[in-house]
Enzyme design. Structure first.
Site, mmCIF file in Angstrom:
data_model
loop_
_atom_site.group_PDB
_atom_site.id
_atom_site.type_symbol
_atom_site.label_atom_id
_atom_site.label_comp_id
_atom_site.label_asym_id
_atom_site.label_seq_id
_atom_site.Cartn_x
_atom_site.Cartn_y
_atom_site.Cartn_z
ATOM 1 N N THR A 12 0.818 -1.221 0.000
ATOM 2 C CA THR A 12 0.000 0.000 0.000
ATOM 3 C C THR A 12 0.851 1.270 0.000
ATOM 4 O OG1 THR A 12 -0.113 -0.112 2.403
ATOM 5 C CG2 THR A 12 -1.969 -1.078 1.191
ATOM 6 N N GLY A 13 2.168 1.134 0.094
ATOM 7 C CA GLY A 13 3.052 2.302 0.116
ATOM 8 C C GLY A 13 3.440 2.756 -1.282
ATOM 9 N N GLN A 14 4.241 3.817 -1.336
ATOM 10 C CA GLN A 14 4.678 4.338 -2.642
ATOM 11 C C GLN A 14 5.347 3.250 -3.487
ATOM 12 O OE1 GLN A 14 7.236 8.100 -3.775
ATOM 13 N NE2 GLN A 14 8.671 6.482 -3.259
ATOM 14 N N ASP A 58 1.068 -9.439 9.531
ATOM 15 C CA ASP A 58 1.703 -8.266 10.140
ATOM 16 C C ASP A 58 3.152 -8.585 10.478
ATOM 17 O OD1 ASP A 58 2.393 -6.125 12.095
ATOM 18 O OD2 ASP A 58 0.284 -5.633 11.840
ATOM 19 N N SER A 125 18.437 1.431 3.169
ATOM 20 C CA SER A 125 18.294 2.872 2.930
ATOM 21 C C SER A 125 19.608 3.621 3.037
ATOM 22 C CB SER A 125 17.318 3.426 3.974
ATOM 23 O OG SER A 125 17.407 4.823 4.050
ATOM 24 N N GLU A 127 19.842 6.249 4.499
ATOM 25 C CA GLU A 127 19.886 6.796 5.869
ATOM 26 C C GLU A 127 20.894 6.034 6.726
ATOM 27 O OE1 GLU A 127 18.084 9.434 7.727
ATOM 28 O OE2 GLU A 127 18.246 10.036 5.647
ATOM 29 N N TYR A 149 15.378 5.399 13.003
ATOM 30 C CA TYR A 149 15.042 4.754 11.723
ATOM 31 C C TYR A 149 16.308 4.215 11.055
ATOM 32 C CZ TYR A 149 13.965 4.367 6.733
ATOM 33 O OH TYR A 149 13.864 3.911 5.443
HETATM 34 P P1 NDP Z 1 5.818 4.002 2.623
HETATM 35 O O1 NDP Z 1 5.907 4.651 3.952
HETATM 36 O O2 NDP Z 1 5.096 4.709 1.493
HETATM 37 O O3 NDP Z 1 5.139 2.545 2.778
HETATM 38 C C1 NDP Z 1 5.382 1.737 3.896
HETATM 39 C C2 NDP Z 1 4.536 0.483 3.811
HETATM 40 O O4 NDP Z 1 4.798 -0.357 4.943
HETATM 41 C C3 NDP Z 1 3.036 0.734 3.813
HETATM 42 O O5 NDP Z 1 2.434 -0.119 2.871
HETATM 43 C C4 NDP Z 1 2.615 0.322 5.228
HETATM 44 O O6 NDP Z 1 1.290 -0.126 5.327
HETATM 45 C C5 NDP Z 1 3.563 -0.840 5.466
HETATM 46 N N1 NDP Z 1 3.712 -1.220 6.877
HETATM 47 C C6 NDP Z 1 4.204 -0.457 7.869
HETATM 48 N N2 NDP Z 1 4.219 -1.157 9.013
HETATM 49 C C7 NDP Z 1 3.725 -2.407 8.732
HETATM 50 C C8 NDP Z 1 3.487 -3.601 9.512
HETATM 51 N N3 NDP Z 1 3.743 -3.656 10.799
HETATM 52 N N4 NDP Z 1 2.995 -4.700 8.898
HETATM 53 C C9 NDP Z 1 2.714 -4.647 7.587
HETATM 54 N N5 NDP Z 1 2.897 -3.556 6.808
HETATM 55 C C10 NDP Z 1 3.397 -2.446 7.386
HETATM 56 O O7 NDP Z 1 7.312 3.653 2.164
HETATM 57 P P2 NDP Z 1 8.001 3.696 0.699
HETATM 58 O O8 NDP Z 1 7.134 3.000 -0.257
HETATM 59 O O9 NDP Z 1 8.485 5.067 0.418
HETATM 60 O O10 NDP Z 1 9.308 2.839 0.979
HETATM 61 C C11 NDP Z 1 9.303 1.409 0.898
HETATM 62 C C12 NDP Z 1 10.411 0.843 1.748
HETATM 63 O O11 NDP Z 1 11.670 1.319 1.280
HETATM 64 C C13 NDP Z 1 10.368 1.205 3.228
HETATM 65 O O12 NDP Z 1 10.893 0.114 3.949
HETATM 66 C C14 NDP Z 1 11.321 2.395 3.341
HETATM 67 O O13 NDP Z 1 11.827 2.497 4.645
HETATM 68 C C15 NDP Z 1 12.359 1.994 2.327
HETATM 69 N N6 NDP Z 1 13.090 3.063 1.679
HETATM 70 C C16 NDP Z 1 12.396 4.077 1.046
HETATM 71 C C17 NDP Z 1 13.080 5.048 0.351
HETATM 72 C C18 NDP Z 1 12.361 6.159 -0.349
HETATM 73 O O14 NDP Z 1 13.022 7.146 -0.715
HETATM 74 N N7 NDP Z 1 11.064 6.061 -0.587
HETATM 75 C C19 NDP Z 1 14.552 5.023 0.259
HETATM 76 C C20 NDP Z 1 15.160 3.896 0.925
HETATM 77 C C21 NDP Z 1 14.450 2.958 1.601
HETATM 78 P P3 NDP Z 1 0.048 0.836 5.748
HETATM 79 O O15 NDP Z 1 -0.507 1.348 4.450
HETATM 80 O O16 NDP Z 1 -0.839 -0.119 6.448
HETATM 81 O O17 NDP Z 1 0.590 1.927 6.625
HETATM 82 P P1 GDR Z 2 14.404 11.453 4.536
HETATM 83 O O1 GDR Z 2 13.208 12.172 3.749
HETATM 84 O O2 GDR Z 2 14.446 11.823 5.967
HETATM 85 O O3 GDR Z 2 15.643 11.687 3.719
HETATM 86 O O4 GDR Z 2 13.964 9.927 4.474
HETATM 87 P P2 GDR Z 2 12.383 13.505 4.052
HETATM 88 O O5 GDR Z 2 11.745 13.889 2.774
HETATM 89 O O6 GDR Z 2 11.509 13.372 5.254
HETATM 90 O O7 GDR Z 2 13.540 14.569 4.444
HETATM 91 C C1 GDR Z 2 14.578 14.946 3.546
HETATM 92 C C2 GDR Z 2 15.315 16.154 4.093
HETATM 93 O O8 GDR Z 2 14.456 17.298 4.034
HETATM 94 C C3 GDR Z 2 14.598 18.024 5.245
HETATM 95 N N1 GDR Z 2 13.378 18.832 5.496
HETATM 96 C C4 GDR Z 2 12.151 18.336 5.727
HETATM 97 N N2 GDR Z 2 11.698 17.063 5.769
HETATM 98 C C5 GDR Z 2 10.369 16.879 6.001
HETATM 99 N N3 GDR Z 2 9.879 15.631 6.002
HETATM 100 N N4 GDR Z 2 9.511 17.927 6.230
HETATM 101 C C6 GDR Z 2 9.932 19.226 6.216
HETATM 102 O O9 GDR Z 2 9.152 20.151 6.416
HETATM 103 C C7 GDR Z 2 11.320 19.448 5.944
HETATM 104 N N5 GDR Z 2 12.084 20.558 5.823
HETATM 105 C C8 GDR Z 2 13.319 20.183 5.547
HETATM 106 C C9 GDR Z 2 14.836 16.959 6.296
HETATM 107 O O10 GDR Z 2 15.401 17.544 7.477
HETATM 108 C C10 GDR Z 2 15.764 16.015 5.551
HETATM 109 O O11 GDR Z 2 17.083 16.432 5.675
HETATM 110 C C11 GDR Z 2 13.388 9.363 3.297
HETATM 111 C C12 GDR Z 2 12.421 8.240 3.726
HETATM 112 O O12 GDR Z 2 11.721 7.781 2.583
HETATM 113 C C13 GDR Z 2 13.157 7.085 4.336
HETATM 114 O O13 GDR Z 2 12.252 6.012 4.574
HETATM 115 C C14 GDR Z 2 14.242 6.637 3.345
HETATM 116 O O14 GDR Z 2 14.962 5.569 3.874
HETATM 117 C C15 GDR Z 2 15.167 7.796 3.024
HETATM 118 O O15 GDR Z 2 14.408 8.840 2.452
HETATM 119 C C16 GDR Z 2 16.247 7.415 2.021
#
Ligand code: NDP
Ligand code: GDR
Length: 328
Positions: A12-14, A58, A125, A127, A149
């Site tokens: 359900t996530g991105q 879960d 990640s 991170e 995280y």
């Molecule tokens: P999202 O936050 O959009 O999606 C997270 C997903 O995890 C949702 O579908 C959520 O379900 C599900 N989830 C959370 N907790 C549980 C649980 N306990 N049991 C089952 N499902 C759960 O994340 P992204 O799609 O952006 O990212 C995907 C993955 O990649 C994540 O692990 C993220 O940390 C990692 N990542 C993302 C990056 C990015 O830039 N987007 C970069 C590097 C790593 P629900 O809809 O129910 O909340």
């Molecule tokens: P990040 O993404 O922490 O890199 O993690 P986020 O977009 O939250 O922040 C990126 C940078 O922007 C700065 N920032 C803000 N961030 C948010 N969210 N809101 C604000 O208003 C704001 N202003 C400035 C932050 O301080 C930060 O430096 C994402 C997530 O998808 C993680 O799950 C994933 O692992 C990493 O990217 C790679």
């Protein structure tokens, strides 16, 4: 031979939604793991529900994962589920550890018990690099996470490697740098800026409160990144890969282009909100994706400017449609 089956946690996530599309296009049977909720959050996969199967389980419940794998018998598991928002990991560090760290072990244990031939992808990640020890970052760069995280993801990364080395499981860890799209969660900075700029241009809000504008990230386009995940599971041998663009930009530059695209100057609208500064910040991240390019044949094609425009245009179209006559 039957259809190849993939299980996606976090569908359900991105990323889950784009990965499901990617696998359906390759004729996979796609099963998504969803957790039970009183209201369903299927917005990102609404257009796919007729073509995928959804199963409840879960990451906090070991037996639910074992039962799930026994029912579905996937060839590939993509573990994308996590508590993925860095600020929430400071306010809920233990829960983040349960989902984002121990959840990985629970899924790997289920794989080991049910079918160790399953190919496993772990969503690691950038991170984990946190306070970076060298620039750009490669698969060899030492880690220094800066948030609960990041620490939890580092555990998930190492336990994936450990199960590969201990049990011979085909387990890969993709160290993905930030990747964005119109489906990004609203609290992440790119979506927040795109949405804020669009609403300001349409007269729906006056200003936008942000935190650290000087943070720099290696931002790519999410639909391209799920292709890298899939490629990792199609190799002869498992390995870990850095996935990013090799270019970085600041939040300020993101604002400049987003507001500029709408004929606005971000300096007239963006306000610093100290509440949005993090207890410990990751100032700069930059990928060296050479291994992914050379071994997986993967490279990104959407430029930073295009990414910003795609996100701003999507928000503008959305808010134009939802603008009510009172201008709210
Ligand atoms: P999202 O936050 O959009 O999606 C997270 C997903 O995890 C949702 O579908 C959520 O379900 C599900 N989830 C959370 N907790 C549980 C649980 N306990 N049991 C089952 N499902 C759960 O994340 P992204 O799609 O952006 O990212 C995907 C993955 O990649 C994540 O692990 C993220 O940390 C990692 N990542 C993302 C990056 C990015 O830039 N987007 C970069 C590097 C790593 P629900 O809809 O129910 O909340
Ligand atoms: P990040 O993404 O922490 O890199 O993690 P986020 O977009 O939250 O922040 C990126 C940078 O922007 C700065 N920032 C803000 N961030 C948010 N969210 N809101 C604000 O208003 C704001 N202003 C400035 C932050 O301080 C930060 O430096 C994402 C997530 O998808 C993680 O799950 C994933 O692992 C990493 O990217 C790679």
């Amino acid at each position: 031979m039957g259809q190849r089956c993939a299980l996606i946690t976090g569908i359900t996530g991105q990323d889950g939604s784009y990965l499901a599309e990617h696998l359906l296009a390759r004729d996979y049977r796609v099963v998504g793991m969803v957790r039970r909720a009183s209201t369903e959050s299927f917005e990102r996969i609404a257009h796919l529900v007729d073509r995928i199967e959804l199963e409840q389980a879960d990451l906090l419940d070991q037996l639910s994962l074992v039962n799930l794998l026994q029912r579905v018998r996937p060839a590939e598991v993509y573990n994308l589920a996590a508590q993925s928002f860095v600020p929430t990991s400071f306010s809920q560090p233990l829960l983040t550890g349960e989902f984002t760290a121990l959840g990985v072990t629970r899924m790997l244990e289920a794989v080991r018990l049910v079918d160790p031939e399953i190919r496993f992808y772990q969503a690691s990640s950038s991170e984990m690099f946190g306070k970076v020890q060298e620039t750009p970052q490669t698969e060899q760069t030492p880690f220094y996470p800066r948030s609960p995280y990041g620490v939890a993801k580092l555990y998930g990364h190492w336990i994936t490697i450990n199960y590969r080395e201990s049990y011979g499981i085909y387990a890969c860890s993709g160290i993905l740098f930030n990747h964005e799209s119109p489906r990004r969660g609203r609290e992440f900075v790119t979506r927040k800026i795109a949405e804020g700029a669009a609403r300001i241009a349409l007269g729906l809000q006056e200003d936008l409160r942000l935190g650290n504008l000087d943070a720099r990230r290696d931002w790519g386009y999410a639909p391209e990144y799920v292709d890298a995940m899939w490629r990792m599971l199609q190799q002869d041998a498992p390995a870990d890969y850095v996935v990013g663009t090799g270019e970085y930009h600041s939040c300020r530059e993101f604002c400049e282009i987003a507001f500029g695209h709408l004929g606005l100057d971000y300096r007239d609208h963006v306000r610093l909100d100290p509440e949005l500064l993090r207890p410990a910040e990751v100032e700069t991240l930059l990928a060296d994706p050479s291994r992914a390019r050379e071994s997986l044949g993967w490279s990104p094609t959407t430029s930073f400017e295009e990414l910003v425009r795609i996100m701003v245009d999507a928000e503008t179209a959305h808010w134009r449609e939802h603008k009510d006559p009172a201008g709210r």
